[in-house]
Each structure stands twice: as structure tokens, then as C-alpha cells.
Enzyme design. Structure first.
Site, PDB file in Angstrom:
ATOM      1  N   LYS A  84       6.881   9.364  -1.639  1.00 20.31           N
ATOM      2  CA  LYS A  84       6.549   8.056  -2.203  1.00 20.31           C
ATOM      3  C   LYS A  84       7.324   7.886  -3.513  1.00 20.31           C
ATOM      4  O   LYS A  84       7.262   8.758  -4.399  1.00 20.31           O
ATOM      5  CB  LYS A  84       5.042   8.000  -2.453  1.00 20.31           C
ATOM      6  CG  LYS A  84       4.457   6.618  -2.472  1.00 20.31           C
ATOM      7  CD  LYS A  84       2.944   6.745  -2.538  1.00 20.31           C
ATOM      8  CE  LYS A  84       2.240   5.434  -2.533  1.00 20.31           C
ATOM      9  NZ  LYS A  84       0.815   5.573  -2.785  1.00 20.31           N
TER      10      LYS A  84
HETATM   11  C1  E4P Z   1      -0.826   2.650  -2.187  1.00 19.31           C
HETATM   12  O1  E4P Z   1      -0.255   3.510  -1.549  1.00 19.31           O
HETATM   13  C2  E4P Z   1      -1.634   2.902  -3.384  1.00 19.31           C
HETATM   14  O2  E4P Z   1      -2.051   4.245  -3.387  1.00 19.31           O
HETATM   15  C3  E4P Z   1      -2.890   2.081  -3.431  1.00 19.31           C
HETATM   16  O3  E4P Z   1      -3.054   1.243  -2.329  1.00 19.31           O
HETATM   17  C4  E4P Z   1      -3.175   1.478  -4.760  1.00 19.31           C
HETATM   18  O4  E4P Z   1      -4.365   0.762  -4.669  1.00 19.31           O
HETATM   19  P1  E4P Z   1      -5.223   0.335  -5.944  1.00 19.31           P
HETATM   20  O5  E4P Z   1      -4.653  -0.937  -6.458  1.00 19.31           O
HETATM   21  O6  E4P Z   1      -6.593   0.147  -5.385  1.00 19.31           O
HETATM   22  O7  E4P Z   1      -5.125   1.459  -6.931  1.00 19.31           O
END
Ligand code: E4P
Length: 219
Positions: A84
């Protein structure tokens, strides 16, 4: 369509995986912090529970640092772990390099269709637009998904759109209606998607009647 869990809680991942429809897991540094566990240990455990793509995020800000971290994670962690990478110019360059080495990537922190397109051009396996965080600013996160999906329709783009920062089941359904390839959601949302009071009530009624059928010796 793919359903991912957005958590680093292995108990929750085990529970949802037992339903038989879990396609992958996304983590991020905040979720790893919340787990209170060692990063690589917890990602390796997640990868052993779910054989779909498991996103592990790099933390370097420069291209070489991201590439080095990505390569190291691929080397040390199970095969199904993908890297990522934040949606920055340095992240794009790292995505391009890792993609050329056959390493799958998930470009994260995407907040515009333009960013999604740039990540796709760099060869990202997934791009992650954040719906809930756009909603939090007073704009409409679903418009972002709609813009990305309509752009995708014009070209033969292989990159999958992974809708992230999901807050509730309506986000998930709206993403599916727009044709997003993947959604990643918290465990609470995964559970909410399955829950309906009429299912519970109906089951209770059927079981009560069946007990009477058995009591009458007619089972
Ligand atoms: C995506 O891969 C992120 O980990 C995640 O969806 C972030 O979400 P949040 O805005 O609830 O922290």
C-alpha cells in the site's frame, strides 16, 4: 465484486472469514497501532487467515524508501501481501517500479478522480478513494466514486477501484451500483450488511413452530 475488511484485528477477521465471502483485508498504520501488535507479525497472521490480497502500507516518503520497504515486505511476508503506497508523486514512481517487478500495489489516500487516474497510469493494482473522509469535509464521497467509475468506462484500465473509508452499508450498496470493483469496510459494516430484524424474527417463529412439530412427534 470483492469484499475486503478494513482492520488489523485478527479475531474479527477470523469471524468474517468464517462466513466464506471474505476476499481480502486492508490495513494502515493507524489500524496497526490500534491492534497493539507487531506490524509484520500481525500482517503475516492476517495473510494466513485470508488468502486474498492483504494490504501492508509503507511509511517512507521518498520513492527509494517506499520501494525498499515494499520489496522487503514482499520478501518477508506471505505471497498474498500487497504493498500500500500513498498517492504522492514519490508514491507514483514507487508504484511504477514495484509494478515493473511484478509486485502488486494499492495506492491509498486518493481523494480525486485525477489522482485515481494518475495511480492507474503508474500501474497500480488497486486505487483506494476514501469516501467517508470526503463526506467528513461536507462534500459527497459517492460523487468521487461516480467520477472515477465513469472515467474508467472510457479506457481499458486494469486497475481495480477499491472504495475505502466506508462508514455504513449504504456506502457499500452505492459503490456496487456504481460498479466499483472492491469495497473495504470495518467489521461493523460487514455485520450490518447481513443483519435484518425480520430475518431474526422469521427464524425465531420457524424454530418455535418446528419445536411444536417435534413435540407432536411429526418431525
Ligand atoms: C483504506 O484502505 C483505509 O485503511 C481506510 O478505509 C481508511 O478509513 P477511515 O477513513 O475510516 O480511517
Amino acid at each position: 465484486m470483492e469484499f475486503f475488511l478494513d482492520t488489523a484485528d485478527v479475531d474479527e477477521i477470523r469471524e468474517i472469514a468464517s462466513w466464506g465471502i471474505l476476499d481480502g483485508v486492508t490495513t494502515n498504520p493507524s489500524l496497526i497501532k490500534k491492534s497493539g501488535r507487531d506490524f509484520k507479525t500481525v500482517v503475516a497472521e492476517i495473510a494466513s487467515i485470508c488468502d486474498g490480497p492483504i494490504s501492508a502500507e509503507v511509511t517512507a516518503l521518498d520513492t527509494q524508501g517506499m520501494v525498499d520497504q515494499g520489496r522487503a515486505l514482499k520478501k518477508e511476508l506471505p505471497e498474498n501481501v500487497i504493498i500500500k503506497i500513498p498517492c504522492t508523486p514519490e508514491g507514483l514512481a514507487a508504484t511504477k517500479i514495484l509494478n515493473s517487478e511484478g509486485i502488486n500495489t494499492n495506492v491509498t489516500l486518493v481523494f480525486s478522480a485525477a489522482q485515481a487516474l494518475m495511480a492507474a497510469k503508474a500501474g497500480a493494482t488497486y486505487v483506494s478513494p476514501f469516501i467517508g473522509r470526503v463526506d467528513d469535509t461536507g462534500s459527497d464521497g459517492m460523487t468521487l466514486i461516480a467520477e472515477i467509475m465513469s472515467t474508467w468506462e472510457n479506457y481499458d484500465i486494469k486497475t481495480k477501484v477499491l472504495a475505502a473509508s466506508i462508514r455504513h452499508p449504504t456506502h457499500v450498496l452505492a459503490c456496487m451500483q456504481l460498479g466499483a470493483h472492491t469495497v473495504t469496510m470495518p467489521t461493523k459494516t460487514f455485520r450490518q450488511l447481513m443483519k435484518h430484524p425480520l430475518t431474526d424474527k422469521g427464524l425465531e417463529g420457524f424454530l418455535k413452530d418446528w419445536a411444536e412439530v417435534e413435540a407432536a412427534g411429526n418431525a
